[in-house]
Write a protein that holds these residues in place. Structure first.
Motif, short mmCIF file in Angstrom:
data_model
loop_
_atom_site.label_atom_id
_atom_site.label_comp_id
_atom_site.label_asym_id
_atom_site.label_seq_id
_atom_site.Cartn_x
_atom_site.Cartn_y
_atom_site.Cartn_z
N LYS A 1 0.86 -1.18 0.00
CA LYS A 1 0.00 0.00 0.00
C LYS A 1 0.89 1.22 0.00
O LYS A 1 2.08 1.15 0.32
N TRP A 2 0.31 2.36 -0.36
CA TRP A 2 1.05 3.60 -0.30
C TRP A 2 1.22 4.00 1.16
O TRP A 2 0.34 3.74 2.00
N ALA A 3 2.32 4.63 1.49
CA ALA A 3 2.68 4.94 2.88
C ALA A 3 1.58 5.66 3.64
O ALA A 3 1.33 5.35 4.80
N ASP A 4 0.91 6.62 3.04
CA ASP A 4 -0.09 7.41 3.76
C ASP A 4 -1.52 6.92 3.53
O ASP A 4 -2.48 7.54 4.00
N GLU A 5 -1.67 5.83 2.82
CA GLU A 5 -3.00 5.33 2.48
C GLU A 5 -3.67 4.64 3.68
O GLU A 5 -3.05 3.86 4.38
N VAL A 6 -4.93 4.95 3.88
CA VAL A 6 -5.73 4.29 4.91
C VAL A 6 -6.45 3.13 4.25
O VAL A 6 -7.12 3.32 3.23
N CYS A 7 -6.29 1.95 4.80
CA CYS A 7 -6.87 0.75 4.20
C CYS A 7 -8.04 0.26 5.03
O CYS A 7 -7.98 0.23 6.26
N LYS A 8 -9.09 -0.15 4.33
CA LYS A 8 -10.23 -0.77 5.00
C LYS A 8 -9.86 -2.21 5.31
O LYS A 8 -9.46 -2.97 4.42
N GLU A 9 -9.96 -2.61 6.58
CA GLU A 9 -9.67 -3.99 6.95
C GLU A 9 -10.94 -4.82 6.85
O GLU A 9 -12.01 -4.40 7.29
N ARG A 10 -10.80 -6.00 6.23
CA ARG A 10 -11.91 -6.93 6.08
C ARG A 10 -11.43 -8.29 6.59
O ARG A 10 -10.34 -8.74 6.24
N THR A 11 -12.24 -8.93 7.42
CA THR A 11 -11.88 -10.21 8.01
C THR A 11 -12.47 -11.35 7.18
O THR A 11 -13.66 -11.35 6.89
N TYR A 12 -11.61 -12.30 6.82
CA TYR A 12 -12.02 -13.44 6.00
C TYR A 12 -11.60 -14.76 6.65
O TYR A 12 -10.63 -14.81 7.40
N GLU B 1 -6.48 -4.61 -4.09
CA GLU B 1 -7.19 -3.50 -4.70
C GLU B 1 -8.68 -3.78 -4.66
O GLU B 1 -9.14 -4.86 -5.07
N LEU B 2 -9.45 -2.82 -4.15
CA LEU B 2 -10.89 -2.95 -4.06
C LEU B 2 -11.55 -2.44 -5.33
O LEU B 2 -10.89 -1.78 -6.16
N GLU B 3 -12.82 -2.74 -5.50
CA GLU B 3 -13.54 -2.36 -6.72
C GLU B 3 -13.52 -0.86 -6.99
O GLU B 3 -13.53 -0.43 -8.13
N ASP B 4 -13.48 -0.06 -5.92
CA ASP B 4 -13.48 1.40 -6.10
C ASP B 4 -12.08 1.97 -6.33
O ASP B 4 -11.88 3.18 -6.38
N GLY B 5 -11.07 1.10 -6.45
CA GLY B 5 -9.71 1.53 -6.71
C GLY B 5 -8.89 1.78 -5.46
O GLY B 5 -7.68 1.98 -5.54
N SER B 6 -9.53 1.75 -4.29
CA SER B 6 -8.79 1.93 -3.04
C SER B 6 -8.14 0.59 -2.65
O SER B 6 -8.34 -0.43 -3.30
N THR B 7 -7.37 0.63 -1.58
CA THR B 7 -6.69 -0.57 -1.10
C THR B 7 -7.35 -1.05 0.17
O THR B 7 -7.63 -0.28 1.08
N GLY B 8 -7.60 -2.35 0.22
CA GLY B 8 -8.11 -2.98 1.43
C GLY B 8 -7.06 -3.90 2.00
O GLY B 8 -6.10 -4.29 1.31
N ASN B 9 -7.18 -4.24 3.26
CA ASN B 9 -6.28 -5.20 3.89
C ASN B 9 -7.13 -6.38 4.34
O ASN B 9 -7.90 -6.27 5.30
N ASP B 10 -7.01 -7.49 3.62
CA ASP B 10 -7.77 -8.68 3.96
C ASP B 10 -7.04 -9.43 5.07
O ASP B 10 -5.91 -9.87 4.91
N ILE B 11 -7.72 -9.53 6.21
CA ILE B 11 -7.20 -10.22 7.39
C ILE B 11 -7.70 -11.65 7.30
O ILE B 11 -8.90 -11.91 7.47
N GLY B 12 -6.82 -12.59 7.00
CA GLY B 12 -7.26 -13.95 6.71
C GLY B 12 -6.84 -14.98 7.73
O GLY B 12 -5.71 -14.97 8.21
N THR B 13 -7.77 -15.88 8.03
CA THR B 13 -7.48 -17.09 8.79
C THR B 13 -7.69 -18.26 7.83
O THR B 13 -8.71 -18.32 7.15
N PHE B 14 -6.72 -19.16 7.77
CA PHE B 14 -6.74 -20.27 6.83
C PHE B 14 -6.89 -21.58 7.59
O PHE B 14 -6.18 -21.84 8.56
N TYR B 15 -7.83 -22.41 7.11
CA TYR B 15 -8.11 -23.71 7.72
C TYR B 15 -7.84 -24.82 6.71
O TYR B 15 -8.00 -24.62 5.50
N SER B 16 -7.50 -26.00 7.20
CA SER B 16 -7.46 -27.17 6.35
C SER B 16 -8.76 -27.94 6.58
O SER B 16 -9.33 -27.88 7.67
N ALA B 17 -9.23 -28.63 5.54
CA ALA B 17 -10.49 -29.35 5.65
C ALA B 17 -10.51 -30.53 4.69
O ALA B 17 -9.76 -30.58 3.72
N VAL B 18 -11.39 -31.47 5.00
CA VAL B 18 -11.68 -32.59 4.12
C VAL B 18 -13.17 -32.60 3.85
O VAL B 18 -13.96 -32.04 4.62
#
Length: 146
Positions: free
Chosen positions: A11-22, A87-104
């Motif tokens: 991201k750009w140094a001064d850019e504020v990013c919307k955090e989204r939890t996934y 990159e979000l649909e509106d051209g801004s930057t988001g920060n996707d906060i992700g938790t990853f699981y294994s599954a069967v």
């Protein structure tokens, strides 16, 4: 000692990013293939879902996979957490906060043909080359090779 959560993307140094939890899930079938969701053209991601403030991550991902594909999955482990600037649909930057699981897959249910249209299956040696997000490649590699 707490593990540092990796941050991918930029991201750009001064850019504020919307955090989204996934929550994302690495689903393996009985042939050791990994499921990926085609998002547009040849782009692929791990199946996942946006988590609302009051949702339980594990319940949400199990429900979302069932809803989207008809597959019932059993979560096995938490592979890890990783974040990625996107990159979000509106051209801004988001920060996707992700938790990853294994599954069967625990049950393919009556709509297993639907799941074939929603997911593409890749072998361990080809899956990371098909994924478009570095955090997803990190999680798959961590699960498969560590």
């Amino acid at each position: 000692m707490t593990d540092t959560i990796p941050q991918f993307g930029r991201k750009w140094a001064d850019e504020v990013c919307k955090e989204r939890t996934y929550a994302f899930v690495i689903i393996q079938d009985g042939r050791n293939r990994v499921a990926l969701k085609r998002i547009e053209g040849a782009k692929h991601l791990l199946p996942g879902c946006l988590i609302e403030d009051d949702e339980d991550k594990e319940d949400a991902i199990i429900h979302k996979i069932k809803e989207d594909t008809g597959l019932e999955i059993e979560l096995k482990t938490v592979v890890g957490a990783a974040n990625e600037y996107v990159e979000l649909e509106d051209g801004s930057t988001g920060n996707d906060i992700g938790t990853f699981y294994s599954a069967v897959i625990s049950d393919s249910g009556p709509s297993s043909k639907k799941s074939l249209k929603k997911l593409d299956w890749y072998t361990a040696d080809t899956v990371t080359s098909a994924v478009n997000r570095r955090s997803h490649i990190w999680a798959i590699s961590k699960m498969l090779y560590q």
